[in-house]
Motif scaffolding. Sequence first.
Motif, PDB file in Angstrom:
ATOM      1  N   ALA A 116       0.834  -1.204   0.000  1.00 45.08           N
ATOM      2  CA  ALA A 116       0.000   0.000   0.000  1.00 45.08           C
ATOM      3  C   ALA A 116       0.866   1.251   0.000  1.00 45.08           C
ATOM      4  O   ALA A 116       0.577   2.215  -0.728  1.00 45.08           O
ATOM      5  CB  ALA A 116      -0.940  -0.002   1.212  1.00 45.08           C
ATOM      6  N   SER A 117       1.930   1.239   0.773  1.00 41.51           N
ATOM      7  CA  SER A 117       2.836   2.387   0.801  1.00 41.51           C
ATOM      8  C   SER A 117       3.495   2.590  -0.561  1.00 41.51           C
ATOM      9  O   SER A 117       3.643   3.721  -1.028  1.00 41.51           O
ATOM     10  CB  SER A 117       3.914   2.201   1.872  1.00 41.51           C
ATOM     11  OG  SER A 117       3.340   2.282   3.154  1.00 41.51           O
ATOM     12  N   ALA A 118       3.876   1.496  -1.208  1.00 38.70           N
ATOM     13  CA  ALA A 118       4.509   1.579  -2.530  1.00 38.70           C
ATOM     14  C   ALA A 118       3.550   2.156  -3.569  1.00 38.70           C
ATOM     15  O   ALA A 118       3.975   2.787  -4.531  1.00 38.70           O
ATOM     16  CB  ALA A 118       4.997   0.205  -2.968  1.00 38.70           C
ATOM     17  N   GLU A 119       2.254   1.947  -3.347  1.00 35.08           N
ATOM     18  CA  GLU A 119       1.228   2.462  -4.255  1.00 35.08           C
ATOM     19  C   GLU A 119       0.735   3.843  -3.814  1.00 35.08           C
ATOM     20  O   GLU A 119      -0.230   4.356  -4.373  1.00 35.08           O
ATOM     21  CB  GLU A 119       0.050   1.493  -4.309  1.00 35.08           C
ATOM     22  CG  GLU A 119       0.415   0.140  -4.882  1.00 35.08           C
ATOM     23  CD  GLU A 119      -0.687  -0.897  -4.716  1.00 35.08           C
ATOM     24  OE1 GLU A 119      -1.742  -0.590  -4.126  1.00 35.08           O
ATOM     25  OE2 GLU A 119      -0.471  -2.040  -5.161  1.00 35.08           O
ATOM     26  N   TYR A 120       1.394   4.419  -2.809  1.00 37.11           N
ATOM     27  CA  TYR A 120       1.021   5.739  -2.266  1.00 37.11           C
ATOM     28  C   TYR A 120      -0.409   5.754  -1.716  1.00 37.11           C
ATOM     29  O   TYR A 120      -1.065   6.789  -1.700  1.00 37.11           O
ATOM     30  CB  TYR A 120       1.208   6.851  -3.315  1.00 37.11           C
ATOM     31  CG  TYR A 120       2.609   6.900  -3.851  1.00 37.11           C
ATOM     32  CD1 TYR A 120       3.641   7.425  -3.089  1.00 37.11           C
ATOM     33  CD2 TYR A 120       2.910   6.384  -5.106  1.00 37.11           C
ATOM     34  CE1 TYR A 120       4.947   7.463  -3.572  1.00 37.11           C
ATOM     35  CE2 TYR A 120       4.210   6.410  -5.590  1.00 37.11           C
ATOM     36  CZ  TYR A 120       5.212   6.948  -4.822  1.00 37.11           C
ATOM     37  OH  TYR A 120       6.491   6.975  -5.296  1.00 37.11           O
ATOM     38  N   ASP A 121      -0.872   4.599  -1.251  1.00 32.38           N
ATOM     39  CA  ASP A 121      -2.193   4.488  -0.633  1.00 32.38           C
ATOM     40  C   ASP A 121      -1.978   4.503   0.876  1.00 32.38           C
ATOM     41  O   ASP A 121      -1.982   3.470   1.541  1.00 32.38           O
ATOM     42  CB  ASP A 121      -2.892   3.207  -1.080  1.00 32.38           C
ATOM     43  CG  ASP A 121      -4.340   3.120  -0.619  1.00 32.38           C
ATOM     44  OD1 ASP A 121      -4.738   3.909   0.265  1.00 32.38           O
ATOM     45  OD2 ASP A 121      -5.069   2.259  -1.143  1.00 32.38           O
ATOM     46  N   TYR A 122      -1.739   5.708   1.390  1.00 31.56           N
ATOM     47  CA  TYR A 122      -1.361   5.835   2.798  1.00 31.56           C
ATOM     48  C   TYR A 122      -2.504   5.515   3.760  1.00 31.56           C
ATOM     49  O   TYR A 122      -2.261   5.084   4.886  1.00 31.56           O
ATOM     50  CB  TYR A 122      -0.779   7.213   3.058  1.00 31.56           C
ATOM     51  CG  TYR A 122       0.450   7.461   2.203  1.00 31.56           C
ATOM     52  CD1 TYR A 122       1.560   6.633   2.311  1.00 31.56           C
ATOM     53  CD2 TYR A 122       0.490   8.480   1.264  1.00 31.56           C
ATOM     54  CE1 TYR A 122       2.685   6.825   1.521  1.00 31.56           C
ATOM     55  CE2 TYR A 122       1.614   8.678   0.469  1.00 31.56           C
ATOM     56  CZ  TYR A 122       2.707   7.842   0.609  1.00 31.56           C
ATOM     57  OH  TYR A 122       3.800   8.028  -0.178  1.00 31.56           O
ATOM     58  N   SER A 123      -3.732   5.691   3.316  1.00 30.66           N
ATOM     59  CA  SER A 123      -4.868   5.324   4.154  1.00 30.66           C
ATOM     60  C   SER A 123      -4.896   3.809   4.363  1.00 30.66           C
ATOM     61  O   SER A 123      -5.061   3.326   5.495  1.00 30.66           O
ATOM     62  CB  SER A 123      -6.174   5.790   3.497  1.00 30.66           C
ATOM     63  OG  SER A 123      -7.289   5.384   4.254  1.00 30.66           O
ATOM     64  N   LYS A 124      -4.702   3.062   3.292  1.00 29.52           N
ATOM     65  CA  LYS A 124      -4.679   1.606   3.399  1.00 29.52           C
ATOM     66  C   LYS A 124      -3.481   1.147   4.215  1.00 29.52           C
ATOM     67  O   LYS A 124      -3.584   0.214   5.017  1.00 29.52           O
ATOM     68  CB  LYS A 124      -4.648   0.974   2.011  1.00 29.52           C
ATOM     69  CG  LYS A 124      -4.731  -0.529   2.025  1.00 29.52           C
ATOM     70  CD  LYS A 124      -4.802  -1.077   0.605  1.00 29.52           C
ATOM     71  CE  LYS A 124      -4.922  -2.589   0.619  1.00 29.52           C
ATOM     72  NZ  LYS A 124      -5.027  -3.116  -0.755  1.00 29.52           N
ATOM     73  N   ALA A 125      -2.336   1.802   4.025  1.00 29.15           N
ATOM     74  CA  ALA A 125      -1.141   1.451   4.792  1.00 29.15           C
ATOM     75  C   ALA A 125      -1.383   1.649   6.287  1.00 29.15           C
ATOM     76  O   ALA A 125      -0.999   0.814   7.111  1.00 29.15           O
ATOM     77  CB  ALA A 125       0.053   2.275   4.322  1.00 29.15           C
ATOM     78  N   THR A 126      -2.046   2.750   6.626  1.00 26.72           N
ATOM     79  CA  THR A 126      -2.374   3.018   8.032  1.00 26.72           C
ATOM     80  C   THR A 126      -3.319   1.949   8.567  1.00 26.72           C
ATOM     81  O   THR A 126      -3.142   1.446   9.681  1.00 26.72           O
ATOM     82  CB  THR A 126      -3.000   4.410   8.187  1.00 26.72           C
ATOM     83  OG1 THR A 126      -2.047   5.385   7.775  1.00 26.72           O
ATOM     84  CG2 THR A 126      -3.424   4.678   9.628  1.00 26.72           C
ATOM     85  N   ASP A 127      -4.327   1.586   7.768  1.00 27.05           N
ATOM     86  CA  ASP A 127      -5.259   0.530   8.174  1.00 27.05           C
ATOM     87  C   ASP A 127      -4.506  -0.764   8.464  1.00 27.05           C
ATOM     88  O   ASP A 127      -4.793  -1.445   9.461  1.00 27.05           O
ATOM     89  CB  ASP A 127      -6.306   0.276   7.090  1.00 27.05           C
ATOM     90  CG  ASP A 127      -7.289   1.422   6.926  1.00 27.05           C
ATOM     91  OD1 ASP A 127      -7.367   2.284   7.830  1.00 27.05           O
ATOM     92  OD2 ASP A 127      -7.982   1.458   5.888  1.00 27.05           O
ATOM     93  N   CYS A 128      -3.542  -1.098   7.623  1.00 27.22           N
ATOM     94  CA  CYS A 128      -2.762  -2.324   7.822  1.00 27.22           C
ATOM     95  C   CYS A 128      -1.973  -2.277   9.122  1.00 27.22           C
ATOM     96  O   CYS A 128      -1.901  -3.269   9.850  1.00 27.22           O
ATOM     97  CB  CYS A 128      -1.819  -2.549   6.646  1.00 27.22           C
ATOM     98  SG  CYS A 128      -2.658  -2.961   5.108  1.00 27.22           S
ATOM     99  N   ARG A 129      -1.391  -1.119   9.429  1.00 29.46           N
ATOM    100  CA  ARG A 129      -0.637  -0.988  10.681  1.00 29.46           C
ATOM    101  C   ARG A 129      -1.553  -1.115  11.897  1.00 29.46           C
ATOM    102  O   ARG A 129      -1.184  -1.739  12.901  1.00 29.46           O
ATOM    103  CB  ARG A 129       0.125   0.334  10.709  1.00 29.46           C
ATOM    104  CG  ARG A 129       1.326   0.353   9.783  1.00 29.46           C
ATOM    105  CD  ARG A 129       2.201   1.562  10.003  1.00 29.46           C
ATOM    106  NE  ARG A 129       1.530   2.815   9.698  1.00 29.46           N
ATOM    107  CZ  ARG A 129       1.454   3.359   8.488  1.00 29.46           C
ATOM    108  NH1 ARG A 129       2.013   2.766   7.445  1.00 29.46           N
ATOM    109  NH2 ARG A 129       0.829   4.508   8.303  1.00 29.46           N
TER     110      ARG A 129
END
Length: 58
Positions: free
Chosen positions: A27-40
């Motif tokens: 998600a971070s690599a795709e610049y989808d920071y909302s999804k990256a945050t959800d994953c964390r």
Amino acid sequence: MTTSPVALPLSSGCSDCAAYQRAEKAASAEYDYSKATDCRVLLARHRKSSECSARGSS
């Protein structure tokens, strides 16, 4: 305003932890920071649960 993500320790043997970490990285690599945050958030919740096989080993 941008914030840096808080790095959680790498998983140690738990396949679910590893899957959340891979999803966060993708998600971070795709610049989808909302999804990256959800994953964390999901990873942190998982690590606190009894379902985490690496619980207490980090």
